[in-house]
Design a protein around this motif. Structure first.
Motif, PDB file in Angstrom:
ATOM      1  N   UNK A 126       8.172 -18.577  -3.735  1.00 32.08           N
ATOM      2  CA  UNK A 126       7.291 -17.714  -2.942  1.00 32.08           C
ATOM      3  C   UNK A 126       7.712 -16.249  -3.064  1.00 32.08           C
ATOM      4  N   UNK A 127       9.005 -15.972  -2.942  1.00 28.58           N
ATOM      5  CA  UNK A 127       9.483 -14.591  -3.063  1.00 28.58           C
ATOM      6  C   UNK A 127       9.291 -14.071  -4.485  1.00 28.58           C
TER       7      UNK A 127
ATOM      8  N   UNK B 147      12.400  -4.581  -2.171  1.00 35.07           N
ATOM      9  CA  UNK B 147      11.113  -3.921  -2.315  1.00 35.07           C
ATOM     10  C   UNK B 147      10.150  -4.820  -3.072  1.00 35.07           C
ATOM     11  N   UNK B 148       8.875  -4.525  -2.903  1.00 31.35           N
ATOM     12  CA  UNK B 148       7.839  -5.159  -3.700  1.00 31.35           C
ATOM     13  C   UNK B 148       6.670  -4.206  -3.818  1.00 31.35           C
ATOM     14  N   UNK B 149       5.892  -4.384  -4.888  1.00 32.30           N
ATOM     15  CA  UNK B 149       4.737  -3.548  -5.165  1.00 32.30           C
ATOM     16  C   UNK B 149       3.477  -4.322  -4.813  1.00 32.30           C
ATOM     17  N   UNK B 150       2.592  -3.705  -4.029  1.00 30.13           N
ATOM     18  CA  UNK B 150       1.356  -4.361  -3.610  1.00 30.13           C
ATOM     19  C   UNK B 150       0.369  -4.379  -4.783  1.00 30.13           C
TER      20      UNK B 150
ATOM     21  N   UNK C   6       5.738 -12.444   4.370  1.00 29.76           N
ATOM     22  CA  UNK C   6       6.582 -13.147   3.398  1.00 29.76           C
ATOM     23  C   UNK C   6       7.727 -12.257   2.940  1.00 29.76           C
ATOM     24  N   UNK C   7       7.428 -11.007   2.664  1.00 26.88           N
ATOM     25  CA  UNK C   7       8.455 -10.056   2.241  1.00 26.88           C
ATOM     26  C   UNK C   7       9.525  -9.899   3.316  1.00 26.88           C
ATOM     27  N   UNK C   8       9.101  -9.647   4.557  1.00 28.03           N
ATOM     28  CA  UNK C   8      10.052  -9.479   5.660  1.00 28.03           C
ATOM     29  C   UNK C   8      10.872 -10.743   5.877  1.00 28.03           C
ATOM     30  N   UNK C   9      10.222 -11.894   5.806  1.00 29.47           N
ATOM     31  CA  UNK C   9      10.897 -13.173   6.001  1.00 29.47           C
ATOM     32  C   UNK C   9      11.956 -13.409   4.919  1.00 29.47           C
TER      33      UNK C   9
ATOM     34  N   UNK D 221       6.554  -1.239  -1.054  1.00 31.77           N
ATOM     35  CA  UNK D 221       7.079  -1.458   0.289  1.00 31.77           C
ATOM     36  C   UNK D 221       8.577  -1.690   0.163  1.00 31.77           C
ATOM     37  N   UNK D 222       9.340  -0.983   0.964  1.00 31.12           N
ATOM     38  CA  UNK D 222      10.802  -1.124   1.006  1.00 31.12           C
ATOM     39  C   UNK D 222      11.161  -1.719   2.364  1.00 31.12           C
TER      40      UNK D 222
END
Length: 153
Positions: free
Chosen positions: A35-36, A54-57, A75-78, A111-112
């Motif tokens: 998932x990550x 970080x991830x790019x939308x 999902x990112x925060x989790x 997003x960081x």
């Protein structure tokens, strides 16, 4: 152990992140975290009780309003929460979490996030995750973790 956990080509961990033997459990956990990997998460910092990434939308993450759908933000925060509360070498899972969406994130924005474990007591912990986009807070997440014996079935 996957072959990726032995080199810099780890699917989630950035170069040098979680490289010490102490973080073997976290390397294996993230190596198997499809998932990550699917959201393009990259962990940039991992220390005891602390995880950043970080991830790019992408366009396929956006809803009908043209903003990043909340499930991807969650999902990112989790995932950062998981990195922080598993950083001590024991298997920790979420017992309860909340998220507050503060501002929208658009396609193409990065997003960081910063996860900081605030408390550990017995087999429990509380971790706060703050998500930023262009230096503006876009979400606040708080998770309660529980250390379990063995991988959940």
């Amino acid at each position: 152990m996957s072959h990726n956990s032995m080199n810099n080509a780890h699917p989630i961990l950035g170069e040098g992140a979680a490289s010490s033997e102490q973080f073997q459990h976290v390397r294996e956990m993230f190596g198997a975290d499809i998932a990550s990997q699917a959201i393009g998460l990259k962990i940039t910092v991992l220390e005891e009780g602390h995880c950043e990434g970080e991830f790019l939308v992408r366009e396929d993450m956006c809803n009908g309003h043209g903003t990043c759908q909340g499930g991807f933000i969650f999902t990112f925060a989790d995932s950062l929460f998981a990195g922080a509360c598993n950083s001590h070498g024991e298997i920790a899972v979420a017992a309860q979490v909340t998220i507050h969406f503060i501002a929208p994130v658009l396609k193409g924005q990065k997003v960081h996030g910063v996860a900081v474990e605030k408390q550990r007591y017995g087999r429990n912990g509380i971790t706060d995750v703050t998500l930023y986009c262009e230096d503006k807070v876009v979400a606040e997440f708080r998770g309660t973790s529980r250390i379990v014996r063995g991988v959940p079935q």
